[in-house]
Design an enzyme around this catalytic site. Structure first.
Site, mmCIF file in Angstrom:
data_model
loop_
_atom_site.group_PDB
_atom_site.id
_atom_site.type_symbol
_atom_site.label_atom_id
_atom_site.label_comp_id
_atom_site.label_asym_id
_atom_site.label_seq_id
_atom_site.Cartn_x
_atom_site.Cartn_y
_atom_site.Cartn_z
ATOM 1 N N HIS A 61 0.835 -1.207 0.000
ATOM 2 C CA HIS A 61 0.000 0.000 0.000
ATOM 3 C C HIS A 61 0.868 1.255 0.000
ATOM 4 O O HIS A 61 1.225 1.789 1.049
ATOM 5 C CB HIS A 61 -0.941 -0.011 1.202
ATOM 6 C CG HIS A 61 -2.010 1.032 1.140
ATOM 7 N ND1 HIS A 61 -3.273 0.847 1.655
ATOM 8 C CD2 HIS A 61 -2.017 2.290 0.619
ATOM 9 C CE1 HIS A 61 -3.991 1.940 1.451
ATOM 10 N NE2 HIS A 61 -3.244 2.840 0.841
ATOM 11 N N LEU A 64 2.744 6.248 -5.029
ATOM 12 C CA LEU A 64 3.955 6.752 -5.709
ATOM 13 C C LEU A 64 3.689 8.083 -6.413
ATOM 14 O O LEU A 64 4.619 8.762 -6.820
ATOM 15 C CB LEU A 64 4.493 5.714 -6.698
ATOM 16 C CG LEU A 64 5.128 4.464 -6.078
ATOM 17 C CD1 LEU A 64 5.559 3.486 -7.174
ATOM 18 C CD2 LEU A 64 6.302 4.825 -5.186
ATOM 19 N N ASN A 95 -4.734 6.296 -7.250
ATOM 20 C CA ASN A 95 -5.223 7.686 -7.214
ATOM 21 C C ASN A 95 -4.183 8.691 -7.716
ATOM 22 O O ASN A 95 -3.833 9.647 -7.042
ATOM 23 C CB ASN A 95 -5.761 8.067 -5.829
ATOM 24 C CG ASN A 95 -4.722 7.999 -4.720
ATOM 25 O OD1 ASN A 95 -3.659 7.410 -4.886
ATOM 26 N ND2 ASN A 95 -5.029 8.601 -3.584
ATOM 27 N N ASP A 306 0.752 2.563 3.742
ATOM 28 C CA ASP A 306 -0.065 3.668 3.213
ATOM 29 C C ASP A 306 0.795 4.931 3.066
ATOM 30 O O ASP A 306 0.360 6.042 3.410
ATOM 31 C CB ASP A 306 -1.300 3.934 4.086
ATOM 32 C CG ASP A 306 -2.329 4.812 3.355
ATOM 33 O OD1 ASP A 306 -2.131 5.104 2.164
ATOM 34 O OD2 ASP A 306 -3.327 5.188 3.988
ATOM 35 N N PHE A 324 -4.873 14.589 3.915
ATOM 36 C CA PHE A 324 -4.821 13.358 4.707
ATOM 37 C C PHE A 324 -3.591 12.538 4.314
ATOM 38 O O PHE A 324 -3.346 12.341 3.134
ATOM 39 C CB PHE A 324 -6.058 12.503 4.434
ATOM 40 C CG PHE A 324 -7.328 13.052 5.027
ATOM 41 C CD1 PHE A 324 -7.667 12.753 6.332
ATOM 42 C CD2 PHE A 324 -8.193 13.844 4.270
ATOM 43 C CE1 PHE A 324 -8.850 13.225 6.889
ATOM 44 C CE2 PHE A 324 -9.375 14.331 4.818
ATOM 45 C CZ PHE A 324 -9.707 14.026 6.133
#
Ligand code: DOR
Ligand code: ZN
Length: 424
Positions: A61, A64, A95, A306, A324
């Protein structure tokens, strides 16, 4: 080309190995493991005495950010951060801009990785076009192009009917769908965990139930379709309980947890440091305890960072308005060694499994084993390394971490990808 690692403590949970041994690597593969191995002519010999020789760590997770957000991170900088942190492979989220929702974007990421990737890169394709949650992405094309999973991570696919179709459609590809479990209707405009602390410091909260409602839904959809659903960044005690129950019923559900959700609580947000803001938010002490227990007993299958790089301008100023996410690749291993293994909360071989063999198994990736013939991806740790986290030294392009100044013992020492030591 061969490489002989002498006298390290080899920890290979997939093959039940934990012993001081030599490890010989030749032609990019693990050649053999044993005592007093002789160095073949021309071999590079590394003295690994006192070090921990592990299967290459895999982070499933990572953001990049390329294409589109190269000011935050690129394939080049993100994979260097990975290697510096002891990871030999990363899976990267969809994303980007454009979103990785068709084969051309996947091809682009893989081409960048071939040219300038310091570690292996496995793209994850989007579930829905442009992550809008309205119509399915080009799923077959993405799988064909080499995506190892599908996810709208960063956003929750709120339409259960559409998600069911995604699960059914991707089932024959044999890859999991990764859920960002966050019911948007239960947590509008939130900035942290909902609870006593959010009330005291006056920030809008997201309740644990916003995550748990979606974990429950996705376990039911996995059960309905027979598909493998993997829950990203599990963060609440209730979510751990749901995954444990789902697994006990034989549902194909798996889960990951981040280092920050394992070592920090919502108390850290009292500083109003925007680097304590991420999705899902830092939770309560009770949640952290349940996450550690779940990781130890295998309810939670792996640790994933993450890694979410953001520019300084996006992470300063008011907490409410900050982006975030935090970077994680270069702090994960030291945090886990210092805060979980050292105090005896998690056995070292379990941690090694949760960072190597388990993530490889979840995404059907090569790696996670030091058996002869396996690709020679090896992470060597120095358990006595003393370090103080200095974001200015990160290989990542971004510095958004709440761990600056943390003094930690234990960390990566050498990262070997395909038999070659990654030089940074
Ligand atoms: O904190 C987060 N940041 N959580 C996510 O799910 C997405 C990520 C990002 O892309 O910045
Ligand atoms: Zn993410």
């Amino acid at each position: 080309m061969s490489l002989l690692l002498k006298n390290g403590r080899v920890i290979d949970p997939a093959n039940s190995v934990d012993a001081v041994q030599d490890l010989l690597i030749a032609d990019g593969k693990i050649e053999k493991l044993g005592k007093n191995l002789a160095a073949p002519a021309g071999a590079e010999v590394v003295d690994a005495r006192g070090k921990l020789v592990c299967p290459g760590f895999i982070d499933i997770h990572v953001h990049l950010r390329e294409p589109g957000y190269e000011y935050k991170e690129t394939v080049a900088t993100g994979t260097r951060a990975a290697a510096a942190g002891g990871f030999t492979a990363v899976a990267c989220m969809a994303n980007t801009n454009p979103v990785n929702d068709n084969g051309a974007v996947t091809d682009y990421i893989l081409a960048r990785a071939r040219v300038e990737g310091a570690v292996r890169v496995y793209p994850i394709g989007a579930v829905t076009k442009n992550l809008k949650g309205e119509e399915l992405a080009e799923l077959a094309e993405l799988a064909e192009a080499g995506c190892v999973a599908f996810s709208d991570d960063g956003k929750c696919v709120m339409n259960a009917g559409l998600y069911r179709r995604a699960l059914e459609y991707t089932l024959p590809f044999g890859v999991p769908v990764i859920s960002h479990a966050e019911d948007a209707t239960l947590c509008r405009g939130w900035a942290m965990n909902e609870g006593v602390v959010s009330t005291e410091i006056g920030l809008p909260g997201a309740p644990a139930a916003a995550e748990e409602v979606m974990v429950a839904r996705d376990i039911l959809l996995a059960e309905l379709t027979g598909a493998h659903v993997h829950i990203a960044h599990l963060s609440t005690a209730g979510a751990v309980r749901l995954v444990r129950d789902g697994k006990a019923r034989g549902v194909r559900v798996s889960a990951e947890v981040t280092p920050h959700h394992l070592v920090l609580t919502e108390e850290a947000v009292r500083t109003y440091d925007p680097n304590t803001k991420m999705a899902p938010p830092l939770r309560s002490k009770r949640d952290v305890e349940a996450l550690i227990e779940g990781l130890a007993d295998g309810t939670i299958d792996c640790v994933a960072t993450d890694h979410a790089p953001h520019a300084l301008s996006e992470k300063e100023g008011e907490f409410d308005r900050a982006a975030f996410g935090i970077v994680g690749l270069e702090t994960a291993v030291p945090l886990l060694l210092d805060r979980l293994v050292r105090p005896g909360l998690l056995p070292l071989p379990t941690l090694v499994a949760r960072l190597s063999h388990d993530p490889a198994r979840l995404l059907n990736l090569p790696g996670g084993s030091l058996a002869p013939g396996a690709p020679a991806d090896v992470t060597i740790l120095d358990p006595e390394r003393e370090l103080t986290v200095d974001p200015a030294q990160f290989r990542s392009k971004s510095r958004n971490t709440p761990f600056g100044g943390f003094a930690l013992t234990g960390g990566p020492w050498l990262t070997i990808v395909g038999g070659t030591v990654v030089r940074l």
